[in-house]
Design an enzyme around this catalytic site. Structure first.
Site, PDB file in Angstrom:
ATOM      1  N   SER A 164      31.735  39.671  45.780  1.00 22.25           N
ATOM      2  CA  SER A 164      32.342  40.565  44.794  1.00 22.25           C
ATOM      3  C   SER A 164      33.431  41.421  45.436  1.00 22.25           C
ATOM      4  CB  SER A 164      31.268  41.420  44.122  1.00 22.25           C
ATOM      5  OG  SER A 164      31.789  42.094  43.003  1.00 22.25           O
ATOM      6  N   ASP A 321      38.428  43.167  40.160  1.00 23.52           N
ATOM      7  CA  ASP A 321      37.979  43.054  41.539  1.00 23.52           C
ATOM      8  C   ASP A 321      38.030  41.578  41.940  1.00 23.52           C
ATOM      9  OD1 ASP A 321      35.772  42.156  40.099  1.00 23.52           O
ATOM     10  OD2 ASP A 321      34.311  43.091  41.415  1.00 23.52           O
ATOM     11  N   ASP A 323      36.121  38.992  42.354  1.00 19.07           N
ATOM     12  CA  ASP A 323      35.476  37.925  41.580  1.00 19.07           C
ATOM     13  C   ASP A 323      35.573  38.178  40.079  1.00 19.07           C
ATOM     14  OD1 ASP A 323      33.580  40.032  41.566  1.00 19.07           O
ATOM     15  OD2 ASP A 323      31.921  38.627  41.320  1.00 19.07           O
ATOM     16  N   ASP A 325      34.421  40.226  37.927  1.00 21.24           N
ATOM     17  CA  ASP A 325      33.365  40.667  37.010  1.00 21.24           C
ATOM     18  C   ASP A 325      33.531  42.142  36.642  1.00 21.24           C
ATOM     19  OD1 ASP A 325      32.543  41.720  39.458  1.00 21.24           O
ATOM     20  OD2 ASP A 325      30.443  41.117  39.239  1.00 21.24           O
TER      21      ASP A 325
END
Length: 586
Positions: A164, A321, A323, A325
């Site tokens: 992440s 961000d 990734d 999400d």
């Protein structure tokens, strides 16, 4: 700590055994280099011993966050050996759960971090050898696409290889359950107890690595149409008839992550044509060269995006961000002409208000029906209390959960949920997790409609403050080098609890580790004072930090009172921060 000769010999044996088994030549070489350094000059030998001890004392803990750690060799790092053993544990869980009733299935996704594809392939090889029907996403993709695929393909599990927004040196492993394994509101969501413990109990470091079978093939490469399906599903969320406005100039950054192309496609297909990528951050780069931490919440992370917004006289900044999400939003405040990033709680309340209007006008499907019946909003306990007031004013139910979307996504009949750390779930029927792409699209829809009416996101925030009181939030994060210090600080607070914050006596002190009828036990402390100031202190679940969440509520009679209310609220927050620092001995 100084190792005695026996301990050092045991450490060397463990490292040599690992290196001999390791399928990755690079991490095997790391260990052999450390073993060689033990025979060198004293300071280098001591450093090598300390490094080996850190890598081999225990194993990574598999929990509700899956795995997340620095890349490198050893059981306390992210590497192919750890991934292979973890995948074998997940495969065993899926086979035990399915029995002879069905063939379990899983879908695997990965981002563009170092070794993400290698870890995904390692997982696919283990799953396929274990008889799991395995699907591999076609390329580096955002986490929400993997979460969507778990539901769209109706698989029993999903694995996303990503860390992440962690630093470049890290990688991680998120696990979702769906299909036959989980029914109800948790279907397609990240794992929670007891699933985490059941999987962890099957991850075995005692057996030789060679005893875990891998297959050179046998998995199915998912068609790239899965991405188009996700984009189409997200674009169907916009209300073109009620909110047709698209005159909005948007600056977009993916912070060197994998969300850029998907976010651009979603905005373009929804009719937003004036999208300006931050060129230096547009392409995936696992080293994240322009940011110290690839997290939109970190100071400086949005500097390039804000510079681009000023240069192009933009209306909105959308930042995902790495990734994708999560999503951060920035805009120019007409009060002072300055650009600033909105807090997660501000965006959370704005999206909540936007959705109440859409639901009321019949432009939002709730559990498959255009109705207000059964609408449920939710947010984590550390997020602002403002969404609860927005929901109450609209006649909707509201639920408070523990921190993390693994809990928010499990709220029965969830319509919308968010957490202050820039996570928003605006379409739980598509993605049972936070999704920075669908949330970013709805923010753009809202901002465009406001602009057409001569208003801004800040005008909406002012309206919310007048209607429900000015809710101001802040955070204090204390990063530690020794995780044991987190327990020490929490224990000290339990022995000597604070009696007031900013001069207001504490009237409610709740030890969240005891649990309640509404919330499962979690390590945390919650204080509410006489003037409704709230302080929550808890250890982070993913980083070596103690996190403190503060909120004050200032009554507001009219818009004319807002400047004074903001000044008074900021002073009150500063006083609360000082008292929290004192309570922690900082």
């Amino acid at each position: 700590m100084t190792l005695n000769p026996t301990e050092l010999d045991e450490l060397v044996t463990a490292a040599q055994t690992w290196a001999d088994e390791d399928p990755d030549p690079a991490t095997a070489a790391e260990l052999r280099s450390l073993i060689t350094a033990l025979k060198g000059e004293e300071s280098a030998a001591a450093a090598a011993a300390e490094e080996l001890e850190d890598r081999f004392t225990g194993t990574l803990e598999f929990g509700t966050a899956g795995l997340r750690a620095a890349l490198g060799a050893g059981p306390r790092r992210m590497n192919r050996v750890v991934v292979r053993r973890t995948a074998a544990g997940i495969a065993s869980f899926l086979q035990d759960t399915s029995g002879d009733r069905y063939t379990p299935s899983a879908v695997i996704g990965y981002d563009a971090r170092h070794n993400s594809r290698a870890f995904a392939l390692e997982t696919a090889a283990v799953f396929s050898a274990a008889g799991i029907e395995t699907f591999l996403l076609p390329c580096t993709l955002p986490t929400p696409v993997l979460a969507y695929a778990v539901r769209a393909l109706d698989t029993d599990a999903g694995v996303m290889v990503t860390a992440s927004h962690n630093p470049a040196a890290d990688n991680g492993y998120k696990v979702y359950l769906g299909g036959h394994t989980v029914k109800g509101p948790g279907k397609g969501a990240q794992i929670v107890a007891p699933y985490d413990a059941e999987i962890a109990s099957r991850i075995n470091y005692a057996v030789p690595l060679a005893s875990i079978e891998t297959a050179p093939e046998g998995w199915t490469d998912v068609s790239e149409s899965i991405v188009a399906d996700y984009i189409s599903a997200v674009d169907r969320l916009v209300a073109r008839d009620r909110y047709p406005e698209r005159e909005l100039k948007i600056v977009l950054t993916s912070l060197h992550g994998v969300g850029g192309d998907t976010m651009k496609s979603v905005l373009k297909d929804a009719g937003f044509r004036k999208v300006i990528p931050v060129a230096a951050q547009a392409d995936p780069d696992p080293d994240f060269p322009t940011v110290a931490f690839p997290n939109p919440e970190e100071p400086g992370a949005l500097d390039l995006a804000l510079e681009t917004a000023v240069e192009h006289d933009a209306d909105l900044v959308i930042a995902n961000d790495p990734d994708a999400d999560r999503v951060a939003v920035a805009a120019k405040n007409p009060a002072d002409g300055q650009w600033r990033m909105l807090r997660g709680d501000e965006v959370g309340a704005l999206l909540g208000r936007h959705l109440t209007r859409r639901i009321a006008s019949g432009h939002w499907k709730v559990r498959g029906e255009k109705t207000r019946t059964g609408v449920v909003f939710a947010n984590s306990i550390v997020s602002s209390r403002l969404l609860a007031r927005v929901a109450e004013a609209a006649g909707f139910a509201h639920v408070e959960t523990l921190t993390g979307f693994k809990w928010i996504s499990r709220v029965p009949h969830l319509t919308y949920g968010y957490e202050e750390a820039l996570g928003y779930c605006v379409a739980p029927g598509l993605v049972r997790d936070k999704d920075g792409i669908s949330a970013g699209l709805l923010v753009a829809e809202m901002a465009a409609a406001l602009k057409a009416g001569g208003r801004t996101l800040f005008d909406e925030l002012d309206d919310l403050a007048v209607q429900h009181g000015l809710h101001l939030t802040d955070q204090l994060s204390v990063r530690v080098s020794d995780l044991g210090l987190l327990g020490t600080m929490m224990a000290q607070l339990r022995v000597e609890p604070p009696v007031s914050f900013a001069g207001s006596p504490v009237e409610s002190a709740v030890d969240l580790s005891l649990g309640s009828a509404e919330l499962p036990p979690t390590d945390g402390l919650k204080y509410v004072t006489r003037d409704n100031t709230r302080v929550i202190i808890r250890p982070s679940g993913t980083e070596p930090k103690l996190k403190c969440y503060l909120e004050v509520i200032v009554p507001v009679e009219s818009a004319a009172d807002l400047p004074a209310a903001r000044k008074a609220g900021r002073a009150q927050l500063d006083a609360v921060l000082a008292d929290v620092n004192a309570a922690l001995g900082l």
